[in-house]
Design a protein around this motif. Structure first.
Motif, PDB file in Angstrom:
ATOM      1  N   LEU A  94       0.820  -1.208   0.000  1.00 36.73           N
ATOM      2  CA  LEU A  94       0.000   0.000   0.000  1.00 36.73           C
ATOM      3  C   LEU A  94       0.857   1.263   0.000  1.00 36.73           C
ATOM      4  N   ALA A  95       1.970   1.235   0.711  1.00 38.63           N
ATOM      5  CA  ALA A  95       2.864   2.399   0.725  1.00 38.63           C
ATOM      6  C   ALA A  95       3.431   2.669  -0.661  1.00 38.63           C
ATOM      7  N   PHE A  96       3.910   1.622  -1.318  1.00 36.72           N
ATOM      8  CA  PHE A  96       4.511   1.800  -2.639  1.00 36.72           C
ATOM      9  C   PHE A  96       3.467   2.228  -3.667  1.00 36.72           C
ATOM     10  N   SER A  97       2.319   1.570  -3.669  1.00 35.32           N
ATOM     11  CA  SER A  97       1.294   1.927  -4.655  1.00 35.32           C
ATOM     12  C   SER A  97       0.757   3.340  -4.404  1.00 35.32           C
ATOM     13  N   SER A  98       0.636   3.745  -3.158  1.00 33.94           N
ATOM     14  CA  SER A  98       0.177   5.106  -2.849  1.00 33.94           C
ATOM     15  C   SER A  98       1.173   6.143  -3.336  1.00 33.94           C
ATOM     16  N   ARG A  99       2.446   5.864  -3.137  1.00 35.26           N
ATOM     17  CA  ARG A  99       3.466   6.814  -3.569  1.00 35.26           C
ATOM     18  C   ARG A  99       3.522   6.918  -5.094  1.00 35.26           C
ATOM     19  N   ILE A 100       3.263   5.816  -5.783  1.00 32.67           N
ATOM     20  CA  ILE A 100       3.200   5.857  -7.253  1.00 32.67           C
ATOM     21  C   ILE A 100       2.047   6.757  -7.697  1.00 32.67           C
ATOM     22  N   ASP A 111      15.315   8.204  -9.047  1.00 30.71           N
ATOM     23  CA  ASP A 111      15.307   7.076  -8.116  1.00 30.71           C
ATOM     24  C   ASP A 111      14.826   7.417  -6.716  1.00 30.71           C
ATOM     25  N   ALA A 112      14.398   8.646  -6.478  1.00 33.39           N
ATOM     26  CA  ALA A 112      14.063   9.070  -5.117  1.00 33.39           C
ATOM     27  C   ALA A 112      12.983   8.189  -4.483  1.00 33.39           C
ATOM     28  N   LEU A 113      11.940   7.890  -5.223  1.00 28.10           N
ATOM     29  CA  LEU A 113      10.864   7.061  -4.675  1.00 28.10           C
ATOM     30  C   LEU A 113      11.357   5.654  -4.351  1.00 28.10           C
ATOM     31  N   LYS A 118      13.349   1.534  -0.462  1.00 29.12           N
ATOM     32  CA  LYS A 118      14.462   0.703   0.021  1.00 29.12           C
ATOM     33  C   LYS A 118      14.795   1.042   1.469  1.00 29.12           C
ATOM     34  N   ALA A 119      14.808   2.334   1.782  1.00 31.96           N
ATOM     35  CA  ALA A 119      15.084   2.746   3.165  1.00 31.96           C
ATOM     36  C   ALA A 119      13.988   2.258   4.099  1.00 31.96           C
ATOM     37  N   TRP A 120      12.737   2.342   3.676  1.00 32.41           N
ATOM     38  CA  TRP A 120      11.616   1.858   4.478  1.00 32.41           C
ATOM     39  C   TRP A 120      11.757   0.364   4.746  1.00 32.41           C
ATOM     40  N   ILE A 121      12.112  -0.387   3.721  1.00 29.12           N
ATOM     41  CA  ILE A 121      12.296  -1.841   3.861  1.00 29.12           C
ATOM     42  C   ILE A 121      13.399  -2.122   4.878  1.00 29.12           C
ATOM     43  N   LYS A 122      14.510  -1.405   4.760  1.00 29.87           N
ATOM     44  CA  LYS A 122      15.625  -1.609   5.680  1.00 29.87           C
ATOM     45  C   LYS A 122      15.241  -1.238   7.108  1.00 29.87           C
ATOM     46  N   GLU A 123      14.519  -0.114   7.278  1.00 29.05           N
ATOM     47  CA  GLU A 123      14.124   0.353   8.608  1.00 29.05           C
ATOM     48  C   GLU A 123      13.145  -0.603   9.290  1.00 29.05           C
TER      49      GLU A 123
END
Length: 127
Positions: A94-100, A111-113, A118-123
């Protein structure tokens, strides 16, 4: 998505409730998991006897929804490959699709999005 779900239900001639149709999909096609997106209302992951619901995060504004389904599906696949649990899968997809949806077109410029995801996944990783 929910519109395609209704079309599939009609194509297969199923006149019962959504729950009855889901049960028949699991048994007839030996499915393990169904992801059902519902636009601004979020999405669900459904397994036999289990159902998880998620709501999309608020984004700065909707530019268009082109690519949202593909973004959701790609994150779903990534998460399943990494054996994430259902709530985390929903959060990420949902986070990725919302940001798209916040960018015009299906693919953001730069590549910012992707770096943000990637940072969210790592965190949020417990690995």
């Amino acid at each position: 998505n929910e519109e395609e779900f209704a079309v599939l239900k009609a194509m297969l001639g199923h006149g019962g409730s959504e729950d009855a149709f889901l049960a028949s999909l699991f048994s007839d096609f030996r499915l393990e998991l169904i992801a059902l997106t519902r636009g601004a209302a979020g999405a669900e992951l459904i397994a036999p006897g289990q159902r998880w619901r998620g709501t999309p995060p608020v984004v700065g504004g909707i530019a268009d929804t082109v690519g949202a389904g593909d973004a959701f599906a790609s994150m779903l696949a990534f998460a399943l490959i990494h054996s994430w649990d259902a709530p985390r899968i929903l959060d990420a997809a949902l986070a990725f699709s919302s940001r798209i949806c916040a960018v015009r077109g299906a693919v953001p410029d730069g590549d910012a999005l992707y770096d943000e995801m990637k940072a969210w996944i790592k965190e949020t990783s417990d690995e």
